[in-house]
Design an enzyme around this catalytic site. Structure first.
Site: not given
Length: 299
Positions: A149, A173, A245, A248, A271, A280
């Site tokens: 990210r 995150k 992004h 990514r 994730h 994806y």
């Protein structure tokens, strides 16, 4: 019950208990602010322990009326749910009015991807004769080669690069750490930038460990990376709505199309849920057709 008096507590809860980033915390607070705006718009007083499900459904109707997209609505509702969950945990309210509140059905809009040829075009368009050229090449290689990210990229530190084992430690995150492999090409450009370009910068105090710096020796900003990507797309004539992004997304898509395990990609992307990674797995029709032709007994 004054809503504003509980926002500080909610902010502390998000920061200390959920370990969210400043950006995420602000997003949650903005979601609650939308609810406050609604009550002002309909000339009502927001009394938290009096809020009912029907009030929140009227709130969603209002979000529709002001033209808010379903994806944004879903995020706002998620923030509102988190706020009332906090109030329940702190025993400030007796019932959670969001328990049966449903978010709008979402359509998964797949972001643009870049082909390997287009990614090479971006990298080749960078003028390596300029001091920031090698840095910019390293940035593109890291975004695409490690699936980072943009915030993870600008927060990346020299102390988190393990060149001998070809891994980097990424702070994602919620301040969650993960180890991501770094390919030889990305590592090569990174090492050239650090050893030949970055060493000549007058680095500001407190920024010594950040890898990517601007000309003044400060940590590179997120907006600078966005501007770099947009500028390269313009230079190379790539007519897609691309951002950091996109690289990514291309990283994950190319891995999965090449046969990578979805769980491995989930781990590298950071994730929390496999369902997030599944976006994806969109594959072009020619690829799907080739899979049927190759593997189905009745093809």
């Amino acid at each position: 019950m004054n809503t504003h008096s509980y926002l500080k507590g909610f902010k502390d809860y998000l920061k200390l208990e959920r370990s969210l980033s400043k950006h995420s915390i602000n997003a949650y607070l903005n979601d609650v602010d939308k609810l406050l705006q609604f009550y002002l718009a309909v000339d009502k007083e927001l009394i938290l322990n009096k809020v009912q499900l029907k009030d929140l459904r009227e709130f969603i109707t209002w979000l529709n009326e002001i033209g808010m997209q379903s994806n944004t609505q879903a995020r706002v509702i998620s923030g509102i749910k988190a706020f009332f969950t906090y109030l329940m945990q702190e025993e400030m309210i007796e019932e959670d009015p969001t328990a049966l509140l449903e978010a709008p059905k979402l359509t998964r809009k797949l972001p643009d991807t870049l082909s390997i040829h287009e990614i090479n075009k971006l990298i080749d368009a960078i003028d390596a004769s300029k001091p920031e050229g090698m840095r910019n090449k390293a940035i593109i290689e890291m975004l695409y080669g490690c699936g980072l990210r943009v915030t993870e990229l600008v927060e990346l530190r020299i102390s988190n690069i393990y060149a001998e084992t070809e891994f980097i430690k990424v702070i994602g995150k919620g301040n969650k750490e993960r180890l991501v492999p770094i390919g030889s090409v990305a590592l090569k450009f990174l090492e050239i930038y650090v050893s030949q370009i970055r060493v000549h910068l007058d680095i500001k105090k407190g920024h010594e460990d950040f890898i990517f710096l601007n000309r003044s020796g400060s940590r590179l900003s997120r907006i600078s990376v966005f501007n770099l990507i947009k500028s390269l797309a313009l230079t190379t004539g790539i007519h897609k709505n691309i951002s950091p992004h996109t690289l990514r997304h291309s990283f994950a898509t190319h891995l999965i199309e090449g046969g990578a395990d979805l769980r491995a990609v989930q781990e590298m992307l950071g994730h929390a849920s496999i369902t997030t990674t599944e976006i994806y797995t969109h594959l072009d029709r020619d690829y799907l057709r080739s899979v049927i032709t190759q593997f189905h007994p009745r093809s």
